[in-house]
Write a protein that holds these residues in place. Sequence first.
Motif, PDB file in Angstrom:
ATOM      1  N   ASN A  51     222.797  38.407  60.202  1.00 54.81           N
ATOM      2  CA  ASN A  51     221.372  38.555  60.005  1.00 54.81           C
ATOM      3  C   ASN A  51     220.633  38.290  61.317  1.00 54.81           C
ATOM      4  N   LYS A  52     220.006  39.319  61.873  1.00 55.61           N
ATOM      5  CA  LYS A  52     219.246  39.151  63.124  1.00 55.61           C
ATOM      6  C   LYS A  52     217.856  38.573  62.875  1.00 55.61           C
ATOM      7  N   GLY A  53     217.437  38.559  61.612  1.00 54.54           N
ATOM      8  CA  GLY A  53     216.104  38.058  61.278  1.00 54.54           C
ATOM      9  C   GLY A  53     216.161  36.652  60.721  1.00 54.54           C
ATOM     10  N   ALA A  54     215.139  36.336  59.936  1.00 52.31           N
ATOM     11  CA  ALA A  54     215.067  35.038  59.276  1.00 52.31           C
ATOM     12  C   ALA A  54     215.456  35.246  57.820  1.00 52.31           C
ATOM     13  N   PHE A  55     214.861  34.513  56.921  1.00 49.20           N
ATOM     14  CA  PHE A  55     215.132  34.574  55.492  1.00 49.20           C
ATOM     15  C   PHE A  55     215.119  36.025  55.009  1.00 49.20           C
ATOM     16  N   LEU A  56     216.193  36.450  54.366  1.00 47.56           N
ATOM     17  CA  LEU A  56     216.364  37.809  53.827  1.00 47.56           C
ATOM     18  C   LEU A  56     216.165  38.899  54.879  1.00 47.56           C
ATOM     19  N   GLY A  57     216.463  38.583  56.124  1.00 47.25           N
ATOM     20  CA  GLY A  57     216.382  39.570  57.191  1.00 47.25           C
ATOM     21  C   GLY A  57     214.979  39.824  57.720  1.00 47.25           C
ATOM     22  N   MET A  58     213.992  39.066  57.206  1.00 48.28           N
ATOM     23  CA  MET A  58     212.614  39.276  57.684  1.00 48.28           C
ATOM     24  C   MET A  58     212.551  39.034  59.190  1.00 48.28           C
ATOM     25  N   GLY A  59     211.910  39.953  59.870  1.00 44.58           N
ATOM     26  CA  GLY A  59     211.765  39.828  61.313  1.00 44.58           C
ATOM     27  C   GLY A  59     212.879  40.468  62.107  1.00 44.58           C
ATOM     28  N   PHE A  70     209.395  33.683  67.547  1.00 40.99           N
ATOM     29  CA  PHE A  70     209.262  33.271  66.148  1.00 40.99           C
ATOM     30  C   PHE A  70     210.550  32.781  65.495  1.00 40.99           C
ATOM     31  N   LEU A  71     211.707  33.178  66.017  1.00 40.23           N
ATOM     32  CA  LEU A  71     212.961  32.783  65.380  1.00 40.23           C
ATOM     33  C   LEU A  71     213.784  31.805  66.208  1.00 40.23           C
ATOM     34  N   ILE A  77     210.845  23.975  68.408  1.00 41.20           N
ATOM     35  CA  ILE A  77     209.737  23.027  68.599  1.00 41.20           C
ATOM     36  C   ILE A  77     209.484  22.254  67.300  1.00 41.20           C
ATOM     37  N   VAL A  78     209.450  22.968  66.177  1.00 38.46           N
ATOM     38  CA  VAL A  78     209.216  22.317  64.879  1.00 38.46           C
ATOM     39  C   VAL A  78     210.343  21.327  64.576  1.00 38.46           C
ATOM     40  N   LEU A  79     211.591  21.720  64.800  1.00 39.32           N
ATOM     41  CA  LEU A  79     212.731  20.832  64.529  1.00 39.32           C
ATOM     42  C   LEU A  79     212.674  19.578  65.403  1.00 39.32           C
ATOM     43  N   LEU A  80     212.325  19.742  66.671  1.00 37.84           N
ATOM     44  CA  LEU A  80     212.201  18.581  67.562  1.00 37.84           C
ATOM     45  C   LEU A  80     211.094  17.644  67.081  1.00 37.84           C
ATOM     46  N   TYR A  81     209.973  18.221  66.618  1.00 39.50           N
ATOM     47  CA  TYR A  81     208.895  17.393  66.094  1.00 39.50           C
ATOM     48  C   TYR A  81     209.340  16.634  64.840  1.00 39.50           C
ATOM     49  N   VAL A  82     210.039  17.302  63.936  1.00 37.73           N
ATOM     50  CA  VAL A  82     210.498  16.650  62.700  1.00 37.73           C
ATOM     51  C   VAL A  82     211.470  15.514  63.041  1.00 37.73           C
ATOM     52  N   ILE A  83     212.356  15.742  63.986  1.00 38.54           N
ATOM     53  CA  ILE A  83     213.274  14.670  64.413  1.00 38.54           C
ATOM     54  C   ILE A  83     212.465  13.484  64.938  1.00 38.54           C
ATOM     55  N   TYR A  84     211.495  13.760  65.815  1.00 36.01           N
ATOM     56  CA  TYR A  84     210.630  12.704  66.341  1.00 36.01           C
ATOM     57  C   TYR A  84     209.937  11.966  65.192  1.00 36.01           C
ATOM     58  N   TYR A  85     209.405  12.723  64.232  1.00 36.43           N
ATOM     59  CA  TYR A  85     208.687  12.150  63.090  1.00 36.43           C
ATOM     60  C   TYR A  85     209.580  11.227  62.257  1.00 36.43           C
ATOM     61  N   ILE A  86     210.798  11.670  61.936  1.00 36.77           N
ATOM     62  CA  ILE A  86     211.640  10.836  61.064  1.00 36.77           C
ATOM     63  C   ILE A  86     212.186   9.609  61.791  1.00 36.77           C
ATOM     64  N   VAL A  87     212.354   9.715  63.106  1.00 39.87           N
ATOM     65  CA  VAL A  87     212.819   8.546  63.862  1.00 39.87           C
ATOM     66  C   VAL A  87     211.689   7.525  64.002  1.00 39.87           C
ATOM     67  N   LYS A  88     210.469   7.990  64.236  1.00 35.56           N
ATOM     68  CA  LYS A  88     209.330   7.090  64.464  1.00 35.56           C
ATOM     69  C   LYS A  88     208.710   6.544  63.177  1.00 35.56           C
ATOM     70  N   THR A  89     208.784   7.302  62.070  1.00 37.38           N
ATOM     71  CA  THR A  89     208.125   6.890  60.830  1.00 37.38           C
ATOM     72  C   THR A  89     209.072   6.035  60.005  1.00 37.38           C
ATOM     73  N   LYS A  90     208.984   4.737  60.208  1.00 30.30           N
ATOM     74  CA  LYS A  90     209.897   3.790  59.563  1.00 30.30           C
ATOM     75  C   LYS A  90     209.601   3.608  58.074  1.00 30.30           C
TER      76      LYS A  90
END
Length: 168
Positions: A51-59, A70-71, A77-90
């Motif tokens: 699959n060259k796209g995202a969910f169900l080949g979109m994109g 977009f892919l 960037i979003v994944l890095l932010y979420v990692i930062y968020y879960i590590v910092k939000t005790k």
Amino acid sequence: MNRNLFITLLIVFNIAIDQITKVIVRNNMVEGARGQIDIIKDYFQLIWVENKGAFLGMGSDMNPTLRLIFLLILPTIVLLYVIYYIVKTKELDRLSLIAFCCIVGGGIANVFDRIVYGQVTDFFFIDLGGVFKTGIFNIADISVTTGMIMLLYSGIFNNKKNIKTSDS
């Protein structure tokens, strides 16, 4: 167990399971419907697609620059932010923490595929005779979906708990 070690192990576990299953599929199946394996009759099948796209080949038909943005770049960037968020939000409850780790692990696994192979390996297909039918997906997609469901459940459960405590 140390919280950061727990986070790391859970994310790595999600990535590893996804990547191991994809290696097995790539090494043992024929790509496309010709290589279809019926696990439970026509209801649950293995069908290897790239699959060259995202969910169900979109994109998948986007120009390469937009697909890169977009892919690959935006999800990273979003994944890095979420990692930062879960590590910092005790104060995150355990269920939310596990949910975020599943989402991150699945996201990283699919981003890894896009970086290394230029596409994502998908292989599960479910068709319950018109009642329920999926596109073709992989373990990383299951991780992300499970994480989202857990996060919704946790949000609803915690919201109800907060409402009960404020009523007391």
